[in-house]
Write a protein that holds these residues in place. Structure first.
Motif, PDB file in Angstrom:
ATOM      1  N   ASP A  46      -0.501  10.166 -14.783  1.00 51.96           N
ATOM      2  CA  ASP A  46      -1.197  11.157 -15.595  1.00 51.96           C
ATOM      3  C   ASP A  46      -1.011  12.576 -15.063  1.00 51.96           C
ATOM      4  O   ASP A  46      -1.606  13.520 -15.589  1.00 51.96           O
ATOM      5  CB  ASP A  46      -2.699  10.835 -15.638  1.00 51.96           C
ATOM      6  N   GLY A  47      -0.192  12.732 -14.015  1.00 46.70           N
ATOM      7  CA  GLY A  47       0.031  14.035 -13.423  1.00 46.70           C
ATOM      8  C   GLY A  47       1.360  14.625 -13.837  1.00 46.70           C
ATOM      9  O   GLY A  47       1.888  14.332 -14.917  1.00 46.70           O
ATOM     10  N   ASP A  48       1.931  15.442 -12.953  1.00 47.69           N
ATOM     11  CA  ASP A  48       3.184  16.120 -13.262  1.00 47.69           C
ATOM     12  C   ASP A  48       4.408  15.372 -12.741  1.00 47.69           C
ATOM     13  O   ASP A  48       5.512  15.549 -13.248  1.00 47.69           O
ATOM     14  CB  ASP A  48       3.163  17.538 -12.676  1.00 47.69           C
ATOM     15  N   PHE A  49       4.221  14.569 -11.706  1.00 49.63           N
ATOM     16  CA  PHE A  49       5.339  13.797 -11.153  1.00 49.63           C
ATOM     17  C   PHE A  49       4.768  12.593 -10.415  1.00 49.63           C
ATOM     18  O   PHE A  49       3.574  12.548 -10.091  1.00 49.63           O
ATOM     19  CB  PHE A  49       6.190  14.649 -10.204  1.00 49.63           C
ATOM     20  N   ILE A  50       5.611  11.616 -10.168  1.00 49.34           N
ATOM     21  CA  ILE A  50       5.199  10.414  -9.459  1.00 49.34           C
ATOM     22  C   ILE A  50       6.121  10.211  -8.264  1.00 49.34           C
ATOM     23  O   ILE A  50       7.342  10.337  -8.387  1.00 49.34           O
ATOM     24  CB  ILE A  50       5.193   9.176 -10.384  1.00 49.34           C
ATOM     25  N   THR A  51       5.548   9.961  -7.110  1.00 42.09           N
ATOM     26  CA  THR A  51       6.332   9.756  -5.897  1.00 42.09           C
ATOM     27  C   THR A  51       6.469   8.263  -5.610  1.00 42.09           C
ATOM     28  O   THR A  51       5.734   7.445  -6.160  1.00 42.09           O
ATOM     29  CB  THR A  51       5.669  10.460  -4.703  1.00 42.09           C
ATOM     30  N   ALA A  52       7.398   7.920  -4.728  1.00 40.11           N
ATOM     31  CA  ALA A  52       7.691   6.519  -4.445  1.00 40.11           C
ATOM     32  C   ALA A  52       6.469   5.707  -4.013  1.00 40.11           C
ATOM     33  O   ALA A  52       6.321   4.555  -4.440  1.00 40.11           O
ATOM     34  CB  ALA A  52       8.797   6.425  -3.389  1.00 40.11           C
ATOM     35  N   PRO A  53       5.571   6.238  -3.166  1.00 34.82           N
ATOM     36  CA  PRO A  53       4.395   5.443  -2.799  1.00 34.82           C
ATOM     37  C   PRO A  53       3.533   5.067  -3.995  1.00 34.82           C
ATOM     38  O   PRO A  53       2.850   4.026  -3.968  1.00 34.82           O
ATOM     39  CB  PRO A  53       3.629   6.377  -1.843  1.00 34.82           C
ATOM     40  N   LEU A  54       3.543   5.904  -5.047  1.00 38.65           N
ATOM     41  CA  LEU A  54       2.762   5.605  -6.242  1.00 38.65           C
ATOM     42  C   LEU A  54       3.508   4.693  -7.206  1.00 38.65           C
ATOM     43  O   LEU A  54       2.900   4.120  -8.111  1.00 38.65           O
ATOM     44  CB  LEU A  54       2.381   6.906  -6.952  1.00 38.65           C
ATOM     45  N   VAL A  55       4.814   4.553  -7.008  1.00 38.00           N
ATOM     46  CA  VAL A  55       5.590   3.622  -7.823  1.00 38.00           C
ATOM     47  C   VAL A  55       5.240   2.188  -7.441  1.00 38.00           C
ATOM     48  O   VAL A  55       5.009   1.328  -8.291  1.00 38.00           O
ATOM     49  CB  VAL A  55       7.103   3.863  -7.644  1.00 38.00           C
ATOM     50  N   SER A  56       5.198   1.918  -6.125  1.00 42.50           N
ATOM     51  CA  SER A  56       4.967   0.553  -5.655  1.00 42.50           C
ATOM     52  C   SER A  56       4.487   0.546  -4.217  1.00 42.50           C
ATOM     53  O   SER A  56       4.928   1.365  -3.400  1.00 42.50           O
ATOM     54  CB  SER A  56       6.269  -0.265  -5.752  1.00 42.50           C
ATOM     55  N   GLN A  57       3.624  -0.407  -3.894  1.00 39.00           N
ATOM     56  CA  GLN A  57       3.180  -0.599  -2.522  1.00 39.00           C
ATOM     57  C   GLN A  57       4.332  -0.976  -1.607  1.00 39.00           C
ATOM     58  O   GLN A  57       4.260  -0.778  -0.389  1.00 39.00           O
ATOM     59  CB  GLN A  57       2.125  -1.705  -2.466  1.00 39.00           C
ATOM     60  N   MET A  58       5.428  -1.502  -2.187  1.00 34.89           N
ATOM     61  CA  MET A  58       6.561  -1.932  -1.376  1.00 34.89           C
ATOM     62  C   MET A  58       7.157  -0.775  -0.588  1.00 34.89           C
ATOM     63  O   MET A  58       7.633  -0.959   0.538  1.00 34.89           O
ATOM     64  CB  MET A  58       7.639  -2.583  -2.258  1.00 34.89           C
ATOM     65  N   PHE A  59       7.154   0.417  -1.162  1.00 29.85           N
ATOM     66  CA  PHE A  59       7.719   1.571  -0.468  1.00 29.85           C
ATOM     67  C   PHE A  59       6.954   1.855   0.820  1.00 29.85           C
ATOM     68  O   PHE A  59       7.534   1.940   1.899  1.00 29.85           O
ATOM     69  CB  PHE A  59       7.706   2.797  -1.384  1.00 29.85           C
ATOM     70  N   GLY A  60       5.646   2.007   0.707  1.00 33.32           N
ATOM     71  CA  GLY A  60       4.840   2.278   1.885  1.00 33.32           C
ATOM     72  C   GLY A  60       4.880   1.151   2.902  1.00 33.32           C
ATOM     73  O   GLY A  60       4.861   1.399   4.121  1.00 33.32           O
ATOM     74  N   GLU A  61       4.960  -0.066   2.414  1.00 32.38           N
ATOM     75  CA  GLU A  61       5.035  -1.202   3.337  1.00 32.38           C
ATOM     76  C   GLU A  61       6.333  -1.183   4.131  1.00 32.38           C
ATOM     77  O   GLU A  61       6.339  -1.475   5.333  1.00 32.38           O
ATOM     78  CB  GLU A  61       4.895  -2.507   2.555  1.00 32.38           C
ATOM     79  N   MET A  62       7.435  -0.827   3.485  1.00 32.47           N
ATOM     80  CA  MET A  62       8.704  -0.749   4.213  1.00 32.47           C
ATOM     81  C   MET A  62       8.676   0.380   5.244  1.00 32.47           C
ATOM     82  O   MET A  62       9.207   0.234   6.350  1.00 32.47           O
ATOM     83  CB  MET A  62       9.866  -0.533   3.233  1.00 32.47           C
ATOM     84  N   LEU A  63       8.036   1.492   4.898  1.00 26.64           N
ATOM     85  CA  LEU A  63       7.912   2.549   5.895  1.00 26.64           C
ATOM     86  C   LEU A  63       6.990   2.125   7.032  1.00 26.64           C
ATOM     87  O   LEU A  63       7.167   2.548   8.182  1.00 26.64           O
ATOM     88  CB  LEU A  63       7.414   3.844   5.248  1.00 26.64           C
ATOM     89  N   GLY A  64       6.019   1.258   6.722  1.00 28.15           N
ATOM     90  CA  GLY A  64       5.194   0.691   7.770  1.00 28.15           C
ATOM     91  C   GLY A  64       6.013  -0.152   8.734  1.00 28.15           C
ATOM     92  O   GLY A  64       5.799  -0.110   9.958  1.00 28.15           O
ATOM     93  N   VAL A  65       6.974  -0.895   8.197  1.00 33.60           N
ATOM     94  CA  VAL A  65       7.890  -1.666   9.043  1.00 33.60           C
ATOM     95  C   VAL A  65       8.706  -0.723   9.923  1.00 33.60           C
ATOM     96  O   VAL A  65       8.905  -0.974  11.123  1.00 33.60           O
ATOM     97  CB  VAL A  65       8.821  -2.551   8.176  1.00 33.60           C
ATOM     98  N   TRP A  66       9.188   0.376   9.333  1.00 35.37           N
ATOM     99  CA  TRP A  66       9.972   1.345  10.114  1.00 35.37           C
ATOM    100  C   TRP A  66       9.132   1.942  11.242  1.00 35.37           C
ATOM    101  O   TRP A  66       9.607   2.064  12.380  1.00 35.37           O
ATOM    102  CB  TRP A  66      10.492   2.456   9.207  1.00 35.37           C
ATOM    103  N   VAL A  67       7.894   2.302  10.944  1.00 34.34           N
ATOM    104  CA  VAL A  67       7.011   2.852  11.976  1.00 34.34           C
ATOM    105  C   VAL A  67       6.798   1.834  13.091  1.00 34.34           C
ATOM    106  O   VAL A  67       6.863   2.169  14.286  1.00 34.34           O
ATOM    107  CB  VAL A  67       5.653   3.278  11.369  1.00 34.34           C
ATOM    108  N   ALA A  68       6.574   0.577  12.719  1.00 33.01           N
ATOM    109  CA  ALA A  68       6.338  -0.463  13.723  1.00 33.01           C
ATOM    110  C   ALA A  68       7.553  -0.651  14.628  1.00 33.01           C
ATOM    111  O   ALA A  68       7.423  -0.721  15.863  1.00 33.01           O
ATOM    112  CB  ALA A  68       5.984  -1.778  13.035  1.00 33.01           C
ATOM    113  N   GLN A  69       8.733  -0.721  14.040  1.00 33.91           N
ATOM    114  CA  GLN A  69       9.949  -0.909  14.830  1.00 33.91           C
ATOM    115  C   GLN A  69      10.217   0.304  15.724  1.00 33.91           C
ATOM    116  O   GLN A  69      10.639   0.160  16.877  1.00 33.91           O
ATOM    117  CB  GLN A  69      11.140  -1.150  13.899  1.00 33.91           C
ATOM    118  N   THR A  70       9.963   1.489  15.199  1.00 37.63           N
ATOM    119  CA  THR A  70      10.165   2.701  15.998  1.00 37.63           C
ATOM    120  C   THR A  70       9.194   2.731  17.171  1.00 37.63           C
ATOM    121  O   THR A  70       9.571   3.057  18.305  1.00 37.63           O
ATOM    122  CB  THR A  70       9.984   3.947  15.110  1.00 37.63           C
ATOM    123  N   TRP A  71       7.944   2.394  16.898  1.00 43.48           N
ATOM    124  CA  TRP A  71       6.918   2.360  17.956  1.00 43.48           C
ATOM    125  C   TRP A  71       7.286   1.370  19.054  1.00 43.48           C
ATOM    126  O   TRP A  71       7.180   1.670  20.252  1.00 43.48           O
ATOM    127  CB  TRP A  71       5.578   2.005  17.322  1.00 43.48           C
TER     128      TRP A  71
END
Length: 358
Positions: A46-71
């Motif tokens: 309902d806004g002006d644009f949609i970002t990947a985290p709002l497209v699907s939870q899968m995006f944020g979850e994959m970045l969570g995996v990246w954060v975990a592996q980096t940590w």
């Protein structure tokens, strides 16, 4: 007193002369009274644009995996600072932290910092990430802990200047006035302009000092604290010409001069310039990869299959979300990913490290 940002811009240009595109863009986005991010920014369907985290939870979850592996590659420091710059409505950080709960010791080690200039978005982030600390600038991030920095769709918000090569030399594209209305025009390029590559007559070249300044500041922060940074955005992976300035409103493109402050203004991320700037500070710089390849290496296909299996009645919706993130004609190849790390022992998981200075 002028009643709107457009009126005030016309008044300023009348008094001071044409305004470079980056200055115009900055005013439209950050004007303290009527700037887009100050007052009007709206995300989602309902806004002006949609970002990947709002497209699907899968995006944020994959970045969570990246954060975990980096940590883990950092030696599992506890505590450490997880910083997100321009975190939208907080969905991405919320999804990352949900993954962190499943990694022993990670959630307890995280100290979340959100760098956000928009009061409206800061309030939304506070609802989804209630334990976060908030800053208005990356400069305020304390250097007492190791850091992992995430910036999704940040570079495109940072202004760029535009230059055009003509038969008589280089000119800078500016916003001026024609019959009392805002209009694009050309002024001779200043002596400070150096063409970044060999351009043909008629080519338009964009140069964003704001993007390279961010890259330098990120790299210096990582060198001082140890850690990594991840930049994701739509943009180019090799130097080249092109006018990428666009105005977005309700998911539609509009004239960039139509409604200053009411429309989101963006340009493509210049990943080669960002990578080169970071590399010159001495940090490890990854290859520039597509979002499609990056998410695939993190395991999005397996996550997609698991979600479909558990939610069979939502299979079509999940497939549409997956395609939006991964398909070449959607976000899959237009969006690029770049990683920075220091020292060399920090593994840029899912990114092919390239230590050669660019």
């Amino acid at each position: 007193m002028a009643s709107s940002l457009k009126d005030r811009l016309i008044e300023q240009i009348t008094l001071e002369g044409p305004m470079p595109v980056d200055a115009y863009m900055a005013r439209c986005l950050l004007d303290p009274i009527d700037g887009y991010y100050t007052k009007h920014a709206t995300l989602g369907a309902d806004g002006d644009f949609i970002t990947a985290p709002l497209v699907s939870q899968m995006f944020g979850e994959m970045l969570g995996v990246w954060v975990a592996q980096t940590w883990l590659s950092m030696g599992s420091p506890s505590p450490f600072r997880l910083v997100e710059i321009g975190g939208g409505d907080g969905t991405l950080m919320s999804d990352i932290l949900r993954v962190a709960e499943r990694v022993p010791g990670l959630r307890e080690a995280v100290r979340v910092t959100m760098v956000e200039i928009s009061p409206h978005l800061r309030a939304l982030q506070g609802q989804k990430v209630p334990d976060a600390a908030f800053l208005s600038s990356l400069d305020g991030v304390a250097e007492d802990l190791p850091v992992i920095v995430i910036a999704n769709e940040l570079l495109d918000c940072l202004p760029a200047r535009q230059f055009i090569r003509t038969e008589t030399g280089w000119f800078e594209r500016c916003v001026g006035l024609q019959d009392g209305a805002l209009a694009f025009g050309l002024v001779p390029a200043g002596q400070d302009f150096v063409p970044p590559f060999d351009a043909a007559i008629g080519d338009l070249v964009e140069i964003s000092l704001a993007q390279t300044r961010l890259a330098e500041n990120l790299a210096l922060l990582i060198k001082k604290t140890s850690g990594a940074a991840l930049l994701i955005d739509y943009g180019r992976d090799r130097p080249g010409p092109g006018d990428t300035l666009q105005a977005l409103y309700r998911h539609q493109k509009h004239d960039q001069l139509e409604a200053p402050g009411a429309h989101d203004l963006t340009v493509w991320a210049d990943f080669p310039a960002v990578a080169g700037t970071a590399a010159r500070t001495g940090v490890t710089v990854s290859s520039i990869v597509t979002q499609r390849d990056f998410l695939a290496r993190l395991g999005i296909d397996a996550r997609h299959a698991a979600l479909r299996e558990r939610n069979r009645d939502q299979a079509e919706r999940l497939q549409r979300q997956y395609d939006r993130l991964m398909a070449p004609d959607q976000m899959g190849t237009l969006f690029k990913v770049l990683g920075l790390a220091f020292p060399d022992s920090v593994n840029l998981f899912a990114l092919e490290a390239n230590e050669t200075a660019l």
